[in-house]
Design a protein around this motif. Sequence first.
Motif, PDB file in Angstrom:
ATOM      1  N   TYR A 118      43.024  52.921  42.002  1.00 26.18           N
ATOM      2  CA  TYR A 118      41.809  53.040  41.718  1.00 26.18           C
ATOM      3  C   TYR A 118      41.122  51.621  41.063  1.00 26.18           C
ATOM      4  CZ  TYR A 118      36.816  53.097  40.525  1.00 26.18           C
ATOM      5  OH  TYR A 118      35.294  52.976  40.189  1.00 26.18           O
ATOM      6  N   SER A 119      42.126  51.188  40.211  1.00 24.31           N
ATOM      7  CA  SER A 119      41.745  49.924  39.528  1.00 24.31           C
ATOM      8  C   SER A 119      41.701  48.825  40.585  1.00 24.31           C
ATOM      9  CB  SER A 119      42.782  49.615  38.516  1.00 24.31           C
ATOM     10  OG  SER A 119      42.855  50.552  37.582  1.00 24.31           O
ATOM     11  N   ALA A 120      42.937  48.969  41.522  1.00 25.98           N
ATOM     12  CA  ALA A 120      43.104  48.065  42.515  1.00 25.98           C
ATOM     13  C   ALA A 120      41.791  47.913  43.383  1.00 25.98           C
ATOM     14  CB  ALA A 120      44.374  48.144  43.205  1.00 25.98           C
ATOM     15  N   TYR A 121      41.467  49.304  43.744  1.00 31.25           N
ATOM     16  CA  TYR A 121      40.282  49.362  44.680  1.00 31.25           C
ATOM     17  C   TYR A 121      38.948  48.684  44.085  1.00 31.25           C
ATOM     18  CZ  TYR A 121      38.732  52.101  48.751  1.00 31.25           C
ATOM     19  OH  TYR A 121      38.159  52.408  49.988  1.00 31.25           O
ATOM     20  N   LEU A 122      38.737  49.133  42.696  1.00 32.66           N
ATOM     21  CA  LEU A 122      37.793  48.558  42.013  1.00 32.66           C
ATOM     22  C   LEU A 122      37.577  47.086  42.044  1.00 32.66           C
ATOM     23  CD1 LEU A 122      35.061  49.030  40.117  1.00 32.66           C
ATOM     24  CD2 LEU A 122      36.988  48.913  38.233  1.00 32.66           C
ATOM     25  N   TYR A 123      38.512  46.587  41.666  1.00 31.12           N
ATOM     26  CA  TYR A 123      38.857  44.922  41.779  1.00 31.12           C
ATOM     27  C   TYR A 123      38.723  44.424  43.060  1.00 31.12           C
ATOM     28  CZ  TYR A 123      39.919  45.992  36.798  1.00 31.12           C
ATOM     29  OH  TYR A 123      39.978  46.468  35.604  1.00 31.12           O
ATOM     30  N   ALA A 124      39.200  44.959  43.926  1.00 29.42           N
ATOM     31  CA  ALA A 124      38.930  44.519  45.448  1.00 29.42           C
ATOM     32  C   ALA A 124      37.627  44.643  45.818  1.00 29.42           C
ATOM     33  CB  ALA A 124      39.796  45.164  46.376  1.00 29.42           C
ATOM     34  N   SER A 125      36.773  45.464  45.474  1.00 33.78           N
ATOM     35  CA  SER A 125      35.422  45.467  45.620  1.00 33.78           C
ATOM     36  C   SER A 125      34.679  44.614  44.878  1.00 33.78           C
ATOM     37  CB  SER A 125      34.878  47.028  45.162  1.00 33.78           C
ATOM     38  OG  SER A 125      33.556  47.059  45.222  1.00 33.78           O
ATOM     39  N   MET A 126      35.151  44.153  43.470  1.00 32.52           N
ATOM     40  CA  MET A 126      34.646  43.111  42.922  1.00 32.52           C
ATOM     41  C   MET A 126      34.757  41.773  43.465  1.00 32.52           C
ATOM     42  SD  MET A 126      34.739  42.835  38.623  1.00 32.52           S
ATOM     43  CE  MET A 126      33.961  44.299  38.122  1.00 32.52           C
ATOM     44  N   ARG A 127      35.987  41.649  44.016  1.00 33.00           N
ATOM     45  CA  ARG A 127      36.359  40.367  44.526  1.00 33.00           C
ATOM     46  C   ARG A 127      35.378  40.005  45.683  1.00 33.00           C
ATOM     47  NH1 ARG A 127      41.303  38.933  48.691  1.00 33.00           N
ATOM     48  NH2 ARG A 127      40.342  37.040  49.475  1.00 33.00           N
ATOM     49  N   ALA A 128      35.084  41.106  46.546  1.00 28.85           N
ATOM     50  CA  ALA A 128      34.074  40.920  47.582  1.00 28.85           C
ATOM     51  C   ALA A 128      32.923  40.544  47.226  1.00 28.85           C
ATOM     52  CB  ALA A 128      33.893  42.343  48.340  1.00 28.85           C
ATOM     53  N   TYR A 129      32.298  41.011  45.989  1.00 23.55           N
ATOM     54  CA  TYR A 129      31.040  40.725  45.460  1.00 23.55           C
ATOM     55  C   TYR A 129      30.994  39.261  45.045  1.00 23.55           C
ATOM     56  CZ  TYR A 129      27.939  40.110  41.473  1.00 23.55           C
ATOM     57  OH  TYR A 129      27.021  39.548  40.608  1.00 23.55           O
ATOM     58  N   PHE A 130      32.270  38.752  44.501  1.00 25.08           N
ATOM     59  CA  PHE A 130      32.171  37.312  44.139  1.00 25.08           C
ATOM     60  C   PHE A 130      32.310  36.355  45.263  1.00 25.08           C
ATOM     61  CE2 PHE A 130      32.918  38.963  39.755  1.00 25.08           C
ATOM     62  CZ  PHE A 130      32.143  38.001  39.114  1.00 25.08           C
ATOM     63  N   GLU A 131      33.149  36.876  46.539  1.00 23.84           N
ATOM     64  CA  GLU A 131      33.148  36.115  47.504  1.00 23.84           C
ATOM     65  C   GLU A 131      31.697  35.766  48.136  1.00 23.84           C
ATOM     66  OE1 GLU A 131      35.876  34.652  49.107  1.00 23.84           O
ATOM     67  OE2 GLU A 131      37.699  35.585  48.204  1.00 23.84           O
ATOM     68  N   LYS A 132      30.999  36.786  48.033  1.00 22.41           N
ATOM     69  CA  LYS A 132      29.545  36.870  48.658  1.00 22.41           C
ATOM     70  C   LYS A 132      28.886  35.689  47.949  1.00 22.41           C
ATOM     71  CE  LYS A 132      28.079  41.039  49.236  1.00 22.41           C
ATOM     72  NZ  LYS A 132      27.412  42.162  48.919  1.00 22.41           N
ATOM     73  N   LEU A 133      29.134  35.519  46.619  1.00 24.94           N
ATOM     74  CA  LEU A 133      28.388  34.793  45.721  1.00 24.94           C
ATOM     75  C   LEU A 133      28.934  33.160  45.709  1.00 24.94           C
ATOM     76  CD1 LEU A 133      28.013  36.683  42.394  1.00 24.94           C
ATOM     77  CD2 LEU A 133      26.243  36.246  44.305  1.00 24.94           C
ATOM     78  N   ASN A 134      30.164  33.344  46.696  1.00 22.78           N
ATOM     79  CA  ASN A 134      31.090  31.765  46.780  1.00 22.78           C
ATOM     80  C   ASN A 134      31.426  31.462  45.479  1.00 22.78           C
ATOM     81  OD1 ASN A 134      31.880  30.185  48.663  1.00 22.78           O
ATOM     82  ND2 ASN A 134      30.298  28.854  48.454  1.00 22.78           N
ATOM     83  N   LEU A 135      31.939  32.454  44.536  1.00 23.13           N
ATOM     84  CA  LEU A 135      32.368  32.228  43.378  1.00 23.13           C
ATOM     85  C   LEU A 135      34.032  32.219  43.584  1.00 23.13           C
ATOM     86  CD1 LEU A 135      29.793  33.373  40.871  1.00 23.13           C
ATOM     87  CD2 LEU A 135      30.338  30.888  41.209  1.00 23.13           C
ATOM     88  N   LYS A 136      34.494  31.256  44.155  1.00 18.64           N
ATOM     89  CA  LYS A 136      36.031  31.505  44.920  1.00 18.64           C
ATOM     90  C   LYS A 136      37.200  31.630  43.762  1.00 18.64           C
ATOM     91  CE  LYS A 136      35.189  31.038  49.177  1.00 18.64           C
ATOM     92  NZ  LYS A 136      35.210  32.237  49.939  1.00 18.64           N
ATOM     93  N   GLY A 137      36.777  30.918  42.495  1.00 12.76           N
ATOM     94  CA  GLY A 137      37.697  31.242  41.276  1.00 12.76           C
ATOM     95  C   GLY A 137      37.601  32.508  40.807  1.00 12.76           C
TER      96      GLY A 137
END
Length: 178
Positions: free
Chosen positions: A19-38
């Motif tokens: 679930y931790s992995a899933y949560l962080y994958a979801s958060m990655r998607a959020y940051f990708e959308k913001l174009n915050l690649k780091g």
Amino acid sequence: MIKDKVLKALNKQINEEVYSAYLYASMRAYFEKLNLKGFANWLRIQVQEELFHARKFENYIYERGGEVEFYEIKEPTKSWKNPVDAFEAVYKHECHITECINKLAEIAEKEGDRSARMFLDWFVNEQVEEEANADEILQKLHMVKDAPGGIYWIDKDLGQRAINPMIIADITGATTAQ
Ligand code: OFO
């Protein structure tokens, strides 16, 4: 032979780690959308860390002759108000995982399972690092508030995070997770 209570608790922890992995994958998607690649890079690697944790539990159960069970993974949060809100969620989640590990260690101790108790020490130490990493990023975010220059600087910094060679070795089968 591993006792039922310990086995059940270890299997439950696999679910927490996935679930931790899933949560962080979801958060990655959020940051990708913001174009915050780091930020996205930091989370991409964190996903691998969590899957590594899950595999470590799996491998241990196999070593003890137990049966691994996979449970349903709950849906993760999909969006956050801003980067601070997201990293507050990371920090809170890691504190929750620390509690899970501590409870698991208590169960192993109560059941007199010294092997499981020793195995869990790796996670006890790992959680100190997990909380510290999340807190460090959160403190930096609080420091810069919403200043675009500050966010840019943190994003650049998080873009430097590289995957732990131990995880690459585990994925490629060059070593076991234990
Ligand atoms: Fe597995 O340590 Fe984070 O959640």
